[in-house]
Design a protein around this motif. Structure first.
Motif, PDB file in Angstrom:
ATOM      1  N   VAL A 261      45.167  37.633  41.896  1.00 25.98           N
ATOM      2  CA  VAL A 261      44.398  38.850  42.133  1.00 25.98           C
ATOM      3  C   VAL A 261      44.726  39.393  43.515  1.00 25.98           C
ATOM      4  O   VAL A 261      44.670  38.663  44.512  1.00 25.98           O
ATOM      5  CB  VAL A 261      42.875  38.594  42.048  1.00 25.98           C
ATOM      6  N   ALA A 262      45.085  40.681  43.585  1.00 26.49           N
ATOM      7  CA  ALA A 262      45.249  41.375  44.861  1.00 26.49           C
ATOM      8  C   ALA A 262      44.020  42.245  45.086  1.00 26.49           C
ATOM      9  O   ALA A 262      43.692  43.089  44.247  1.00 26.49           O
ATOM     10  CB  ALA A 262      46.505  42.237  44.846  1.00 26.49           C
ATOM     11  N   LEU A 263      43.324  42.019  46.200  1.00 27.39           N
ATOM     12  CA  LEU A 263      42.156  42.819  46.571  1.00 27.39           C
ATOM     13  C   LEU A 263      42.575  43.733  47.715  1.00 27.39           C
ATOM     14  O   LEU A 263      42.773  43.284  48.841  1.00 27.39           O
ATOM     15  CB  LEU A 263      40.993  41.927  46.998  1.00 27.39           C
ATOM     16  N   LEU A 264      42.708  45.023  47.421  1.00 26.29           N
ATOM     17  CA  LEU A 264      43.266  45.969  48.378  1.00 26.29           C
ATOM     18  C   LEU A 264      42.321  47.136  48.624  1.00 26.29           C
ATOM     19  O   LEU A 264      41.272  47.253  47.983  1.00 26.29           O
ATOM     20  CB  LEU A 264      44.621  46.477  47.869  1.00 26.29           C
ATOM     21  N   ARG A 265      42.716  48.001  49.563  1.00 24.68           N
ATOM     22  CA  ARG A 265      41.883  49.166  49.879  1.00 24.68           C
ATOM     23  C   ARG A 265      42.766  50.369  50.162  1.00 24.68           C
ATOM     24  O   ARG A 265      43.846  50.253  50.748  1.00 24.68           O
ATOM     25  CB  ARG A 265      41.005  48.892  51.105  1.00 24.68           C
TER      26      ARG A 265
ATOM     27  N   SER B 284      41.025  42.650  60.479  1.00 26.72           N
ATOM     28  CA  SER B 284      39.620  42.807  60.866  1.00 26.72           C
ATOM     29  C   SER B 284      38.928  43.622  59.771  1.00 26.72           C
ATOM     30  O   SER B 284      38.865  43.180  58.630  1.00 26.72           O
ATOM     31  CB  SER B 284      39.505  43.456  62.239  1.00 26.72           C
ATOM     32  N   VAL B 285      38.443  44.831  60.073  1.00 24.31           N
ATOM     33  CA  VAL B 285      37.855  45.658  59.020  1.00 24.31           C
ATOM     34  C   VAL B 285      38.841  46.676  58.470  1.00 24.31           C
ATOM     35  O   VAL B 285      38.586  47.290  57.432  1.00 24.31           O
ATOM     36  CB  VAL B 285      36.599  46.406  59.523  1.00 24.31           C
ATOM     37  N   ALA B 286      39.950  46.896  59.179  1.00 30.07           N
ATOM     38  CA  ALA B 286      40.931  47.883  58.719  1.00 30.07           C
ATOM     39  C   ALA B 286      41.525  47.447  57.386  1.00 30.07           C
ATOM     40  O   ALA B 286      41.992  46.323  57.239  1.00 30.07           O
ATOM     41  CB  ALA B 286      42.030  48.054  59.768  1.00 30.07           C
ATOM     42  N   ASN B 287      41.476  48.327  56.402  1.00 30.18           N
ATOM     43  CA  ASN B 287      41.988  48.070  55.054  1.00 30.18           C
ATOM     44  C   ASN B 287      41.243  46.954  54.331  1.00 30.18           C
ATOM     45  O   ASN B 287      41.729  46.439  53.321  1.00 30.18           O
ATOM     46  CB  ASN B 287      43.486  47.739  55.080  1.00 30.18           C
ATOM     47  N   LEU B 288      40.071  46.578  54.820  1.00 34.14           N
ATOM     48  CA  LEU B 288      39.320  45.491  54.197  1.00 34.14           C
ATOM     49  C   LEU B 288      38.455  46.018  53.050  1.00 34.14           C
ATOM     50  O   LEU B 288      37.596  46.876  53.262  1.00 34.14           O
ATOM     51  CB  LEU B 288      38.422  44.815  55.237  1.00 34.14           C
ATOM     52  N   PRO B 289      38.651  45.522  51.829  1.00 34.56           N
ATOM     53  CA  PRO B 289      37.801  45.929  50.704  1.00 34.56           C
ATOM     54  C   PRO B 289      36.477  45.170  50.744  1.00 34.56           C
ATOM     55  O   PRO B 289      36.191  44.314  49.912  1.00 34.56           O
ATOM     56  CB  PRO B 289      38.641  45.567  49.487  1.00 34.56           C
ATOM     57  N   ALA B 290      35.665  45.488  51.743  1.00 31.99           N
ATOM     58  CA  ALA B 290      34.465  44.696  52.029  1.00 31.99           C
ATOM     59  C   ALA B 290      33.475  44.703  50.876  1.00 31.99           C
ATOM     60  O   ALA B 290      32.777  43.712  50.635  1.00 31.99           O
ATOM     61  CB  ALA B 290      33.794  45.215  53.300  1.00 31.99           C
ATOM     62  N   GLU B 291      33.402  45.823  50.143  1.00 35.89           N
ATOM     63  CA  GLU B 291      32.444  45.863  49.040  1.00 35.89           C
ATOM     64  C   GLU B 291      32.864  44.920  47.912  1.00 35.89           C
ATOM     65  O   GLU B 291      32.021  44.330  47.232  1.00 35.89           O
ATOM     66  CB  GLU B 291      32.272  47.284  48.512  1.00 35.89           C
ATOM     67  N   LEU B 292      34.162  44.766  47.707  1.00 39.99           N
ATOM     68  CA  LEU B 292      34.628  43.808  46.708  1.00 39.99           C
ATOM     69  C   LEU B 292      34.271  42.390  47.119  1.00 39.99           C
ATOM     70  O   LEU B 292      33.828  41.579  46.292  1.00 39.99           O
ATOM     71  CB  LEU B 292      36.141  43.938  46.521  1.00 39.99           C
TER      72      LEU B 292
ATOM     73  N   ILE C  69      43.333  45.182  42.256  1.00 37.89           N
ATOM     74  CA  ILE C  69      42.070  45.916  42.341  1.00 37.89           C
ATOM     75  C   ILE C  69      42.033  46.617  43.690  1.00 37.89           C
ATOM     76  O   ILE C  69      42.238  45.985  44.732  1.00 37.89           O
ATOM     77  CB  ILE C  69      40.858  44.975  42.214  1.00 37.89           C
ATOM     78  N   VAL C  70      41.763  47.918  43.690  1.00 34.20           N
ATOM     79  CA  VAL C  70      41.778  48.695  44.922  1.00 34.20           C
ATOM     80  C   VAL C  70      40.425  49.383  45.120  1.00 34.20           C
ATOM     81  O   VAL C  70      39.948  50.085  44.228  1.00 34.20           O
ATOM     82  CB  VAL C  70      42.902  49.752  44.914  1.00 34.20           C
TER      83      VAL C  70
ATOM     84  N   VAL D 257      48.656  49.455  39.827  1.00 31.46           N
ATOM     85  CA  VAL D 257      47.199  49.374  40.007  1.00 31.46           C
ATOM     86  C   VAL D 257      46.521  49.164  38.662  1.00 31.46           C
ATOM     87  O   VAL D 257      46.715  49.943  37.718  1.00 31.46           O
ATOM     88  CB  VAL D 257      46.665  50.651  40.683  1.00 31.46           C
ATOM     89  N   ASP D 258      45.713  48.120  38.573  1.00 29.07           N
ATOM     90  CA  ASP D 258      44.984  47.848  37.330  1.00 29.07           C
ATOM     91  C   ASP D 258      43.583  48.448  37.347  1.00 29.07           C
ATOM     92  O   ASP D 258      43.165  49.068  36.375  1.00 29.07           O
ATOM     93  CB  ASP D 258      44.881  46.337  37.106  1.00 29.07           C
ATOM     94  N   TYR D 259      42.857  48.239  38.456  1.00 29.61           N
ATOM     95  CA  TYR D 259      41.472  48.704  38.534  1.00 29.61           C
ATOM     96  C   TYR D 259      41.207  49.356  39.879  1.00 29.61           C
ATOM     97  O   TYR D 259      41.762  48.960  40.913  1.00 29.61           O
ATOM     98  CB  TYR D 259      40.491  47.533  38.360  1.00 29.61           C
ATOM     99  N   VAL D 260      40.324  50.356  39.854  1.00 30.36           N
ATOM    100  CA  VAL D 260      39.851  51.017  41.068  1.00 30.36           C
ATOM    101  C   VAL D 260      38.337  50.937  41.098  1.00 30.36           C
ATOM    102  O   VAL D 260      37.672  51.167  40.079  1.00 30.36           O
ATOM    103  CB  VAL D 260      40.312  52.492  41.123  1.00 30.36           C
ATOM    104  N   VAL D 261      37.793  50.592  42.249  1.00 33.77           N
ATOM    105  CA  VAL D 261      36.348  50.579  42.479  1.00 33.77           C
ATOM    106  C   VAL D 261      36.049  51.607  43.557  1.00 33.77           C
ATOM    107  O   VAL D 261      36.671  51.601  44.624  1.00 33.77           O
ATOM    108  CB  VAL D 261      35.856  49.186  42.924  1.00 33.77           C
TER     109      VAL D 261
END
Length: 517
Positions: free
Chosen positions: A171-175, A25-33, A211-212, A235-239
């Motif tokens: 690509v891994a999109l994580l939070r 759902s929203v838990a751990n969701l990188p919504a801004e990415l 990307i986290v 980890v390659d990139y952090v936002v």
């Protein structure tokens, strides 16, 4: 590790990439990415052909940033997931062959990342045999457009297994909650840990990009090294997130320290469950519990099992678990679903499936959508409603005892009196059918595994036996033929000693569950 602004994502995420998430759902969701990905597509029209892999459905509703937002833009070519409950546009697209889609058992999806190495042949397991995941049935394929086989049937030492073949991750999109200056990721504020570590490792092994999204960057040494969830080497990139609505802890809240396990609450502030057919089903189902049971609570009617145990003052007698990685505690229901307080433990999602696969659960409370004469159960496809299997297949093929719960008929109303029920308004008899649409629980396979299985409804209780399902109990006040048998599409076996369900559960205040434990 490099900290980047959102506008640099367009140089990293490309057409036709395979993208993996580890969210619920929203838990751990990188919504801004995800929001920036939709903006990238809207601005350029060039971010298309994506494959999305996610063990759970995602939803956010902040500016419409969810799975539907990507599907409606035509960005996704292929979906590989286990369950879909909050994405109606995506379900519609799958039904109309607008994209390829697979529904794979959740535990298999979550743990397969550890098999995504050059030293492994992929995921080989018995989970999914003789169900919709088996290539002799649907092989996980959700529509006619989906033709590639991701699941093979193989034999090892004269035993059958399924071989799951997942695409490599680009690509891994994580939070996470925080990243330190080196790029180590911490999950301090998250209510579920998820499978982000394994996703990151699988992407890294494929020379993919990790990307986290985090709330802030902290100085090196700010936290105990034992608290690192994803090490910086993966980890390659952090936002850094700037808007709290794109980093919510659960659907209902941005951040509650108690949900993160930082302190315990005195009690759950939820009203008692109304005395309805649902509560009657839960009360009867709960009577199958025994002292010290480790219990798996499935999605659906059993969401309120924790609340029932609170009402009955027996919460310490058993341990409730949800396959997302939450052990014990108070499991929220209704509007507080997903808000789990006072946990005994919180573990990675993939490690939770290790626990389940290794016999950690004594009894599972699962919902049913359809049941047929042989005892097979369907939860994934009900008429036009498409849900996917979630963790239903994994759990139902692993646990010793299963309690399937649901209504005997769709709709209808009961008159509930002090010691019995009567039918106030009849519903539609469409849940106990000749043949289920999908086989998510295979009764013959369960018999071979020696499992104990019950089906609990508001009017009757059935048990899986060698020759089908047997009616073993009937609710006081209902007519066996008119109110039960005539509502089934088949004739069940009937026990020689047909018992009456305990009349005490029909009282407004019960308070006697402890006697069953």
């Amino acid at each position: 590790m490099k900290v980047i602004p959102l506008n640099e994502l367009h140089t990293i995420i490309k057409n036709d990439d395979v993208i993996a998430l580890a969210a619920l759902s929203v838990a751990n969701l990188p919504a801004e990415l995800l929001k920036h990905m939709t903006k990238q597509h809207d601005d350029t029209g060039k971010l298309t052909g994506l494959t999305f892999m996610l063990a759970n459905d995602i939803s956010n509703y902040a500016d419409g940033i969810d799975l539907d937002a990507l599907v409606e833009r035509g960005m996704i070519k292929r979906l590989i997931m286990s369950i879909i409950t909050a994405s109606p546009a995506t379900v519609n697209a799958i039904k109309h062959d607008a994209l390829e889609a697979y529904f794979i058992p959740q535990g298999v999806m979550t743990t397969h990342y550890r098999s995504a190495t050059s030293a492994s042949p992929g995921m080989i397991t018995k989970i999914g045999l003789n169900t919709t995941a088996d290539p002799r049935y649907q092989g996980g394929k959700a529509n006619d457009r989906t033709t590639e086989d991701l699941v093979d049937l193989i034999e090892i030492n004269k035993e059958q297994y399924l071989h799951y073949k997942f695409p490599n991750i680009d690509v891994a999109l994580l939070r996470g909650t925080y990243a330190d200056e080196k790029g180590n990721i911490y999950m301090h504020h998250e209510t579920h840990l998820g499978e982000g570590f394994s996703v990151a490792a699988a992407a890294h092994n494929n020379n993919g990009t990790v990307i986290v999204q985090v709330k802030a960057i902290v100085a090196n040494g700010s936290f105990n090294p034992n608290e690192v969830f994803i090490p910086s080497e993966l980890v390659d990139y952090v936002v850094v997130n700037k808007d709290p609505k794109y980093h919510k802890q659960v659907m209902q809240k941005y951040y509650d320290p108690a949900l993160a396990g930082h302190y315990r609450i005195a009690s759950m502030t939820q009203p008692q469950l109304d005395l309805t057919d649902k509560k009657l089903i839960l009360r009867r189902a709960a009577q199958f519990l025994t002292q010290d049971d480790v219990v798996s609570v499935g999605f659906g009617i059993n969401n309120d099992l924790s609340q029932l145990l609170i009402e009955e003052k027996v919460t310490e007698a058993v341990q409730l678990n949800i396959d997302t990685g939450t052990y014990g505690g108070l499991l929220g229901s209704g509007m507080q679903y997903g808000m789990n307080y006072n946990l005994d433990a919180k573990m990675r999602h993939d490690m939770t499936w290790d626990f389940i696969y290794n016999g950690g659960i004594d009894i599972a409370f699962l919902s049913f959508g359809e049941v047929d004469a042989d005892g097979n159960v369907n939860v994934s496809l009900l008429g036009d409603k498409m849900n996917g299997c979630g963790g239903f297949i994994d759990i139902s093929q692993t646990v010793k005892t299963i309690i399937f719960s649901g209504k005997l008929v769709v709709g209808g109303q009961l008159n509930i009196q002090d010691d019995h029920i009567t039918i106030a308004q009849e519903g539609t008899p469409s849940k106990f059918v000749d043949t289920v649409q999908h086989i998510d629980f295979n009764a013959n396979y369960a018999r071979s595994l020696g499992q104990t299985v019950y089906y609990v409804t508001e009017r009757a209780v059935f048990q899986l036996v060698e020759d089908g399902i047997e009616l073993i109990e009937i609710a006081p006040g209902v007519d066996l033929q008119h109110d039960v048998l005539d509502k089934l599409s088949f004739q069940p076996l009937i026990a020689d000693k047909l018992h009456t369900i305990d009349s005490n559960i029909y009282r407004q205040h019960w308070g006697m569950l402890y006697k069953s434990l």
